[in-house]
Design a protein around this motif. Structure first.
Motif, PDB file in Angstrom:
ATOM      1  N   GLY A 228       0.800  -1.220   0.000  1.00  0.00           N
ATOM      2  CA  GLY A 228       0.000   0.000   0.000  1.00  0.00           C
ATOM      3  C   GLY A 228       0.830   1.266   0.000  1.00  0.00           C
ATOM      4  N   ALA A 243      -5.122   5.722  -5.172  1.00  0.00           N
ATOM      5  CA  ALA A 243      -6.080   4.679  -4.799  1.00  0.00           C
ATOM      6  C   ALA A 243      -7.407   4.833  -5.520  1.00  0.00           C
ATOM      7  CB  ALA A 243      -6.308   4.715  -3.294  1.00  0.00           C
ATOM      8  N   ALA A 251      -3.264  -1.855  -1.460  1.00  0.00           N
ATOM      9  CA  ALA A 251      -3.972  -2.646  -0.451  1.00  0.00           C
ATOM     10  C   ALA A 251      -4.487  -1.761   0.675  1.00  0.00           C
ATOM     11  CB  ALA A 251      -3.049  -3.720   0.107  1.00  0.00           C
ATOM     12  N   PHE A 252      -3.872  -0.597   0.836  1.00  0.00           N
ATOM     13  CA  PHE A 252      -4.270   0.328   1.902  1.00  0.00           C
ATOM     14  C   PHE A 252      -3.669   1.698   1.617  1.00  0.00           C
ATOM     15  CE2 PHE A 252      -0.285  -1.641   3.184  1.00  0.00           C
ATOM     16  CZ  PHE A 252       0.492  -0.544   3.531  1.00  0.00           C
ATOM     17  N   GLN A 356     -10.670   2.396  -3.479  1.00  0.00           N
ATOM     18  CA  GLN A 356     -11.095   1.003  -3.374  1.00  0.00           C
ATOM     19  C   GLN A 356     -10.313   0.223  -2.323  1.00  0.00           C
ATOM     20  OE1 GLN A 356     -13.733  -0.238  -5.078  1.00  0.00           O
ATOM     21  NE2 GLN A 356     -14.011   1.854  -5.862  1.00  0.00           N
ATOM     22  N   CYS A 357      -9.830   0.901  -1.269  1.00  0.00           N
ATOM     23  CA  CYS A 357      -9.057   0.203  -0.246  1.00  0.00           C
ATOM     24  C   CYS A 357      -9.306   0.849   1.112  1.00  0.00           C
ATOM     25  CB  CYS A 357      -7.556   0.246  -0.590  1.00  0.00           C
ATOM     26  SG  CYS A 357      -6.846   1.903  -0.558  1.00  0.00           S
ATOM     27  N   THR A 436      -3.520  -5.828   6.610  1.00  0.00           N
ATOM     28  CA  THR A 436      -2.852  -6.665   5.594  1.00  0.00           C
ATOM     29  C   THR A 436      -2.565  -8.065   6.111  1.00  0.00           C
ATOM     30  OG1 THR A 436      -0.649  -5.910   6.293  1.00  0.00           O
ATOM     31  CG2 THR A 436      -1.759  -4.642   4.569  1.00  0.00           C
TER      32      THR A 436
END
Length: 468
Positions: A228, A243, A251-252, A356-357, A436
């Motif tokens: 991320g 993002a 992922a973040f 989307q994270c 994660t």
């Protein structure tokens, strides 16, 4: 002497009732101009923009947000800057000396850190320029969750050094020691990175973040699906825009003092807060903000830069009787730059529905540049409305550089050293580890929680809040 101003300059500024220590960081740019920023740790001021005009040994600097200016000379073969500092109610002589740390190699935290560290470079396919950085990977077999660090506005090195405090160096060291790989890199045109930082907008810097994220996902021992972005200030908004873009999302995202208001509103508030802090009266603050509003109005209504600069310089000369014409022109150029035009109208909330994270929003209550209430709150609400996973935390007494109160700094060889807030480090690490967590990792045989998860995450109205 080539680039005589390159580095950090420190000295005491005498004010009514005492003095404060200031630090001015000056970086020569490839277009022949300078990027400069003011830090005053005692006043909780960090990374305040400074305009620089150097002609031979004669130096003029203007700090618009503080209503302050400096006129003097570079002396002693480039070792000192001497002159007069002027701000509301104060006119004082000052001597700034080149900081020794700016000409010495950056010290390592340990001769042999307990993790793998390597010099890396990667290509930004949009600019065709390579960016250089440092990748730190935890000891062990992996694969590991990982983060790309994205810096605040202004050209900065991979460690984000301010007065000997290496913000990203400390952050990367802590996270890697706690099981998270980290990639940090020099901004465009700094250190081992190619290209030029001048005029790069927040949107332009998204391509650097995308390139770094794509590169990190290809590295051995890195879990590509658990990689991320962690951004500070403008870097936090770069992370959120990344993002919200196309392609595989991070992922973040961890936002450290990201902007939630428009760039225009952020700069307006910064000016008022900082002028009040250095002793300006309400009338001086209002006059400065009215002038700022008029200047931005001119720029928005005048797309032709040459015409806009002439109008802005004339206005500056009209409202600042003692302002040198060259400094007025330099300020007009800065205000009409591609970055400034973009930032005045930048809406940090416009793309949040596309994120989307999961997102972690952190802000310090002592941050003068990015108010937690005025910035973190609207970001959190917008993400909540879009039904995105968001966690928030306000850190008491923490400033824009994520330093805790001065009284909490550790003593090193009898001297207090600036440090990244331990509370912030713990919250970042805990949240990233939980977000994660590898679903294939078996539970501990004794049934206890892993040591890396001391922070609780609770949900209220769809918004998570971290608490120790």
């Amino acid at each position: 002497m080539a680039a005589p101003l390159n580095g950090q300059w420190k000295g005491p500024l005498k004010l009514l009732g005492g003095q404060i220590n200031i630090v001015i960081t000056i970086v020569p740019l490839t277009n022949g101009t300078y990027y400069a920023a003011l830090d005053a740790p005692q006043q909780r001021i960090s990374r305040m923009p400074v305009e620089v005009d150097l002609k031979g040994p004669d130096l003029k600097m203007r700090i618009e947000q503080a209503g302050s200016s400096f006129v003097g000379k570079v002396t002693d073969g480039g070792a000192k800057i001497t002159g007069t500092w002027t701000q509301p109610g104060v006119k004082s002589p000052i001597i700034l000396k080149r900081a020794a740390s700016s000409t010495q190699p950056a010290p390592k935290y340990k001769v042999t850190p307990p993790y793998r560290e390597s010099e890396v470079s990667f290509l930004n396919p949009s600019t065709r320029k390579r960016l250089g950085g440092t990748l730190t990977v935890p000891a062990g077999e992996g694969p590991f969750a990982a983060a790309v660090l994205l810096s605040d506005s202004g050209p900065q090195s991979r460690d984000v050094e301010v007065s000997g405090y290496r913000m990203f160096g400390q952050l990367a060291d802590y996270l890697t020691r706690h099981g998270i790989a980290v990639l940090r890199f020099d901004d465009r045109g700094v250190g081992k990175s190619g290209g030029t930082y001048a005029n790069a907008t927040t949107a332009d810097l998204v391509t650097d973040a995308q390139a770094a994220l794509a590169y990190l996902r290809t590295r051995p021992l890195i879990a590509s699906s658990r990689t991320g972005l962690l951004g500070h200030g403008e870097g936090a908004n770069v992370a959120l825009l990344t993002a919200a873009g196309t392609g595989q999302p991070p992922a973040f995202v961890v936002s450290l003092a990201g902007y939630g208001q428009s760039g225009y509103e952020v700069l307006m508030r910064q000016q008022g807060e900082i002028m009040r802090l250095i002793g300006a009266d309400p009338g001086q603050v209002k006059a400065a903000q009215d002038a700022y509003e008029r200047m931005v109005g001119i720029i928005r209504q005048t797309p032709d830069n040459a015409v806009a600069r002439a109008k802005v310089a004339a206005l500056l000369n009209d409202i600042n009787a003692g302002l040198d014409a060259s400094m007025a022109r330099a300020r007009a150029v800065q205000l009409t730059s591609q970055w400034s035009r973009y930032f005045f109208d930048f809406d940090p909330q416009a793309q949040l529905s596309k994120v989307q994270c999961p997102v972690l929003l952190l802000n310090g209550t002592a941050d003068l540049q990015v108010s937690a209430k005025r910035n973190m709150t609207p970001l959190s609400r917008a993400l909540h409305r879009a039904k995105r996973r968001v966690s928030t935390a306000r850190l008491d007494g923490v400033n824009h550089l994520f330093q805790p109160p001065h009284t909490q700094w550790p003593m090193v060889n009898g001297v207090q050293q600036a440090t990244f807030s331990p509370e912030a480090l713990k919250k970042i690490n805990t949240w990233v580890a939980l977000t994660t967590k590898d679903p294939t990792t078996p539970a501990p045989p004794n049934g206890k929680q892993p040591a890396a998860a001391p922070t609780k995450v609770t949900k209220a109205a769809g918004v998570s809040r971290l608490r120790s």
